[in-house]
Design a protein around this motif. Structure first.
Motif, PDB file in Angstrom:
ATOM      1  N   ALA A   1       0.814  -1.216   0.000  1.00 19.36           N
ATOM      2  CA  ALA A   1       0.000   0.000   0.000  1.00 19.36           C
ATOM      3  C   ALA A   1       0.847   1.265   0.000  1.00 19.36           C
ATOM      4  O   ALA A   1       0.403   2.297  -0.503  1.00 19.36           O
ATOM      5  N   HIS A   2       2.051   1.219   0.573  1.00 21.60           N
ATOM      6  CA  HIS A   2       2.827   2.440   0.757  1.00 21.60           C
ATOM      7  C   HIS A   2       4.132   2.472  -0.032  1.00 21.60           C
ATOM      8  O   HIS A   2       4.855   3.466   0.053  1.00 21.60           O
ATOM      9  N   TYR A   3       4.448   1.384  -0.762  1.00 23.56           N
ATOM     10  CA  TYR A   3       5.704   1.372  -1.505  1.00 23.56           C
ATOM     11  C   TYR A   3       5.462   0.955  -2.952  1.00 23.56           C
ATOM     12  O   TYR A   3       4.561   0.175  -3.241  1.00 23.56           O
ATOM     13  N   ASP A   4       6.279   1.489  -3.821  1.00 26.21           N
ATOM     14  CA  ASP A   4       6.190   1.187  -5.244  1.00 26.21           C
ATOM     15  C   ASP A   4       6.913  -0.123  -5.523  1.00 26.21           C
ATOM     16  O   ASP A   4       8.085  -0.294  -5.132  1.00 26.21           O
ATOM     17  N   ALA A   5       6.231  -1.062  -6.172  1.00 20.72           N
ATOM     18  CA  ALA A   5       6.793  -2.392  -6.386  1.00 20.72           C
ATOM     19  C   ALA A   5       7.986  -2.360  -7.329  1.00 20.72           C
ATOM     20  O   ALA A   5       8.903  -3.176  -7.202  1.00 20.72           O
TER      21      ALA A   5
ATOM     22  N   ILE B   1       8.770   4.944  -1.829  1.00 17.52           N
ATOM     23  CA  ILE B   1       7.441   5.191  -1.284  1.00 17.52           C
ATOM     24  C   ILE B   1       6.520   5.631  -2.413  1.00 17.52           C
ATOM     25  O   ILE B   1       6.937   6.351  -3.332  1.00 17.52           O
ATOM     26  N   ASN B   2       5.273   5.153  -2.380  1.00 14.62           N
ATOM     27  CA  ASN B   2       4.314   5.592  -3.389  1.00 14.62           C
ATOM     28  C   ASN B   2       3.547   6.821  -2.909  1.00 14.62           C
ATOM     29  O   ASN B   2       3.850   7.395  -1.861  1.00 14.62           O
ATOM     30  N   ARG B   3       2.545   7.221  -3.659  1.00 19.22           N
ATOM     31  CA  ARG B   3       1.808   8.439  -3.347  1.00 19.22           C
ATOM     32  C   ARG B   3       1.136   8.352  -1.971  1.00 19.22           C
ATOM     33  O   ARG B   3       1.170   9.306  -1.199  1.00 19.22           O
ATOM     34  N   ARG B   4       0.545   7.193  -1.655  1.00 17.96           N
ATOM     35  CA  ARG B   4      -0.144   7.044  -0.374  1.00 17.96           C
ATOM     36  C   ARG B   4       0.836   7.202   0.794  1.00 17.96           C
ATOM     37  O   ARG B   4       0.585   7.915   1.761  1.00 17.96           O
ATOM     38  N   GLY B   5       1.974   6.473   0.695  1.00 22.02           N
ATOM     39  CA  GLY B   5       2.965   6.572   1.756  1.00 22.02           C
ATOM     40  C   GLY B   5       3.550   7.965   1.870  1.00 22.02           C
ATOM     41  O   GLY B   5       3.811   8.461   2.975  1.00 22.02           O
ATOM     42  N   PHE B   6       3.769   8.606   0.720  1.00 20.49           N
ATOM     43  CA  PHE B   6       4.308   9.965   0.725  1.00 20.49           C
ATOM     44  C   PHE B   6       3.340  10.932   1.415  1.00 20.49           C
ATOM     45  O   PHE B   6       3.754  11.766   2.226  1.00 20.49           O
ATOM     46  N   ASN B   7       2.059  10.821   1.090  1.00 19.04           N
ATOM     47  CA  ASN B   7       1.071  11.720   1.697  1.00 19.04           C
ATOM     48  C   ASN B   7       1.015  11.546   3.210  1.00 19.04           C
ATOM     49  O   ASN B   7       0.829  12.525   3.953  1.00 19.04           O
TER      50      ASN B   7
ATOM     51  N   ARG C   1       7.733   7.695  -5.720  1.00 17.05           N
ATOM     52  CA  ARG C   1       7.299   7.598  -7.120  1.00 17.05           C
ATOM     53  C   ARG C   1       5.786   7.656  -7.135  1.00 17.05           C
ATOM     54  O   ARG C   1       5.115   6.841  -6.511  1.00 17.05           O
ATOM     55  N   PHE C   2       5.254   8.627  -7.861  1.00 19.30           N
ATOM     56  CA  PHE C   2       3.807   8.824  -7.901  1.00 19.30           C
ATOM     57  C   PHE C   2       3.142   8.000  -8.997  1.00 19.30           C
ATOM     58  O   PHE C   2       1.937   7.896  -9.047  1.00 19.30           O
TER      59      PHE C   2
END
Length: 738
Positions: A290-294, A299-305, A368-369
């Protein structure tokens, strides 16, 4: 016959001996059987506990408890059985020998439990062990009987003596087989079977005892007067021994049952802990997903926010600055289109590592978004730190990358917003950084821009214009076509019109195409806009026919995005049919870059349009990258020279030579030439002198609406000679899109 201290007789003597008549107390016999069954049940239960014990200490404990229960049961059964034996002489028991029999019972029982504690037992192992166990039980029995002292002499019948030993071995074998079978079962049927097995084993044990007692004979010498037996309360003693034995066995069984329940609860607790551990691992995995880009492990957008929100709360209370850097890889789509998405993914991994290597590892957050968009959150003291960070990233991005056998260099565009001056919330700061990124891309890419208030105002205006343009297209209000005449130098008549769209905005007034065409292209409205222009131009052609202008043609611009749609030819045919207009009166203008985008598919589409009878014109020639090899294959009718080559004529000799060359080339390809942007009489003369076919520009007329077109056309068509051409009075003060 004597053997091992025992006296055996095969026939009882007839003379000189008195054979004592012996009986058994039935109650004590039944009590002995009950004790034997209880001991057997305890043995089966303890064997089950040993099998289920999870450590060696527990196995040893329950092995000794089981041995004690079995030894107590067998020995108490034997002792009560001896108390049940009633003889007409005074009998007493030697304590040391009695205790020795108890020790033998204990050792034999330990051998039983040790045998049952093995993981698996074969029949032959059980048979071998049962021989030793049966011999031990028999030894315990006959040693216990040897403890009995009286005036009578003891003799044994050898057949029954041997039979008792065989019964002991058989009972032992049955006990081992049943116990090994029952130690892993569960459920009510298993419990009932265990009760039944206890009765069988108990019967076997007591059978051995009373078979041994049947082999037992007491003889008094002849002439001996039978003494009166003393008063002994054997019943009370037997009941006392039985109760004590049953209490001890019951306590052991209760302890085993409690341990079983505790072990089950412990297993349940372990299972719950295991499930909780699995759930925790699943939660961590889900959180990772949920929070990291595979792809990049960033970190993905959710984790970044989430981190961004925490940082904002911290900075709001403690003070300080934050910077949001929004990155977009320049022309990344070309990589996917040319090398494939796998190569694009590999490139993203490399670029992510470049970005990661450019930031402060413990202080800055890189995310990474999606696609080729990255975002960085940094703590800073002044805006120069953000600029230096962005420049460091841009420099690192320029490191050559080996990918799919190619060596390439990528660049990035960066937009920056600052907390607190550019926003106080995550959404606001991210949006403002995105606006700054948009500015960087619009400024030629490979650059950085900070957010400024005018960017927000412009973005707000563009969003408003987009919504209002959708409304204008949907409701068919505000949009209109203006027409600029195209003059035929050979006939001296205005034979064509170029349709140019305008927008009468309810708030911003009269808008030229440069205010909304780019907006329509970026937001997917350009296709609908082209359809509207096409339908409106065909309708106006029908109106011109009704005004007597049956030969007048209209040229309509076609955007590059519309030119890639297979439906375009059908839409043109439908528009012409609906307006009842001949296809030869419509001309489609396309730019040379749009033609070169996908030449194979474009060629097929253009041939379909030409097959309808519609003319084709290449617009703004000279400003793109058209190939003459492809140009000669295209089904074109007209070539339009861009005004950028005309504006400096006659001052620029180079432009004059270029225009002459274009006219010669176009005529070689059998194309008519239209020159747009003609504003001076000198330009007009130059073009007429060098064989240009058509001219268009302010010298003749600015674009005018359909209602004002007829007077303009009449004025142009009345000029008989080129030397008499003078600029027409400006109508409406409008500005043309050339």
């Amino acid at each position: 016959m004597d053997w091992l201290g025992l006296h055996f007789i095969t026939e009882l003597p007839v003379n000189g001996q008195v054979i004592l008549n012996c009986m058994h107390d039935p109650f004590l016999v039944l009590l002995a059987y009950l004790v034997a069954c209880a001991g057997s049940f305890a043995t089966l239960d303890m064997a089950e506990r040993v099998a289920h014990a999870e450590n060696l200490s527990s196995q040893r404990l329950w092995r000794w408890v089981g041995a004690g229960c079995l030894a107590g049961g067998i020995w108490a059964m034997h002792f009560i059985g001896m108390l049940a034996f009633q003889v007409p002489v005074d009998v007493h028991f030697q304590l040391p020998v009695t205790l020795l029999s108890l020790l033998i019972a204990l050792l034999t029982s330990w051998l039983v439990m040790y045998t049952l504690s093995r993981p698996s037992l074969s029949f032959w192992q059980c048979l071998k062990a049962s021989v030793w166990i049966g011999m031990g039980i028999a030894t315990m029995h006959y040693v216990g009987m040897g403890a009995m002292q009286s005036q009578a002499k003891v003799y044994y019948q050898p057949v029954l003596f041997g039979l008792s030993i065989l019964i002991a071995i058989g009972a032992s074998l049955a006990a081992l087989l049943l116990a090994s079978h029952l130690r892993n079962g569960t459920g009510m049927f298993h419990q009932l079977f265990k009760y039944s097995a206890s009765l069988v084993i108990g019967a076997g044990i007591i059978s051995m005892h009373f078979t041994g007692m049947a082999a037992f004979n007491l003889l008094l010498p002849g002439g001996t007067v039978l003494p009166q037996p003393g008063e002994h309360n054997h019943l009370q003693l037997g009941v006392t021994v039985a109760v004590m034995t049953l209490l001890i066995i019951g306590s052991c069984i209760s302890a085993a049952l409690a341990d079983k329940k505790l072990q089950k609860k412990d297993h349940d607790l372990q299972r719950v802990n295991s499930l909780l551990s699995q759930l925790d691992q699943a939660r961590v995995s889900l959180q990772q997903v949920a929070h990291y880009d595979a792809l990049t492990s960033l970190i993905n957008r959710r984790g970044f926010n989430q981190i961004f929100a925490e940082k904002l709360i911290e900075k709001t209370h403690e003070g300080g600055m934050l910077a949001v850097l929004f990155l977009d890889i320049d022309h990344f789509k070309r990589i996917n289109d040319s090398l494939g998405h796998d190569a694009g993914d590999e490139l993203l991994k490399v670029l992510a590592s470049h970005i990661k290597a450019s930031v402060r590892s413990h202080e800055d957050v890189v995310a990474r978004f999606g696609g080729d968009e990255f975002c960085i959150l940094i703590d800073l003291h002044d805006r120069d730190e953000a600029r230096q960070m962005a420049q460091r990233i841009m420099l690192k991005m320029k490191d050559p990358i080996e990918l799919a056998g190619r060596r390439m260099v990528m660049t990035t565009s960066i937009g920056i917003s600052l907390f607190p001056e550019d926003g106080k919330t995550c959404e606001e700061l991210l949006k403002n950084a995105d606006l700054a990124l948009y500015q960087s891309k619009g400024s030629g890419r490979n650059g950085l821009n900070f957010f400024s208030a005018n960017l927000k105002a412009r973005a707000t205006l563009e969003l408003q214009l987009e919504e209002e343009l959708r409304h204008a297209l949907r409701e068919d209000t505000g949009l209109m076509l203006y027409y600029q005449p195209i003059y035929d130098l050979k006939t001296g008549q205005a034979s064509k019109l170029e349709a140019l769209i305008r927008w009468q905005h309810p708030v911003h007034g009269f808008l030229a195409p440069d205010r909304f065409i780019a907006l329509a292209e970026s937001n997917g409205l350009i296709t609908e806009l082209d359809k509207w222009v096409l339908r409106k131009a065909c309708q106006d052609l029908g109106e011109l026919s009704r005004q007597g202008c049956d030969e007048l043609k209209i040229a309509v611009n076609c955007s590059p995005l519309s030119l890639v749609r297979e439906e375009l030819a059908g839409e043109i045919e439908q528009a012409l049919r609906s307006a009842a207009v001949a296809p030869r009166r419509l001309e489609l203008e396309v730019t040379e870059n749009a033609l070169m985008g996908n030449i194979t598919e474009t060629l097929v589409l253009l041939q379909q349009i030409r097959a309808l009878g519609v003319s084709l014109s290449i617009d703004d020639f000279g400003t793109g990258y058209s190939s003459l090899a492809y140009l000669k294959r295209l089904p074109l009718n007209t070539l339009k020279i861009d005004r950028s080559f005309i504006i400096d004529i006659p001052k620029s000799a180079q432009d004059m030579e270029i225009v002459q060359a274009i006219i010669v080339m176009a005529h070689t390809l059998h194309l008519d030439v239209v020159t747009e942007g003609v504003e001076t009489f000198e330009q007009y003369q130059f073009l007429e002198r060098h064989g240009c076919d058509f001219v268009q520009g302010y010298l003749l007329s600015r674009p005018v609406p359909l209602n004002d077109l007829r007077p303009v056309l009449d004025e142009i068509n009345q000029r008989k000679h080129a030397y008499t051409v003078t600029p027409l009075s400006l109508v409406h003060g409008t500005t043309a899109l050339m």
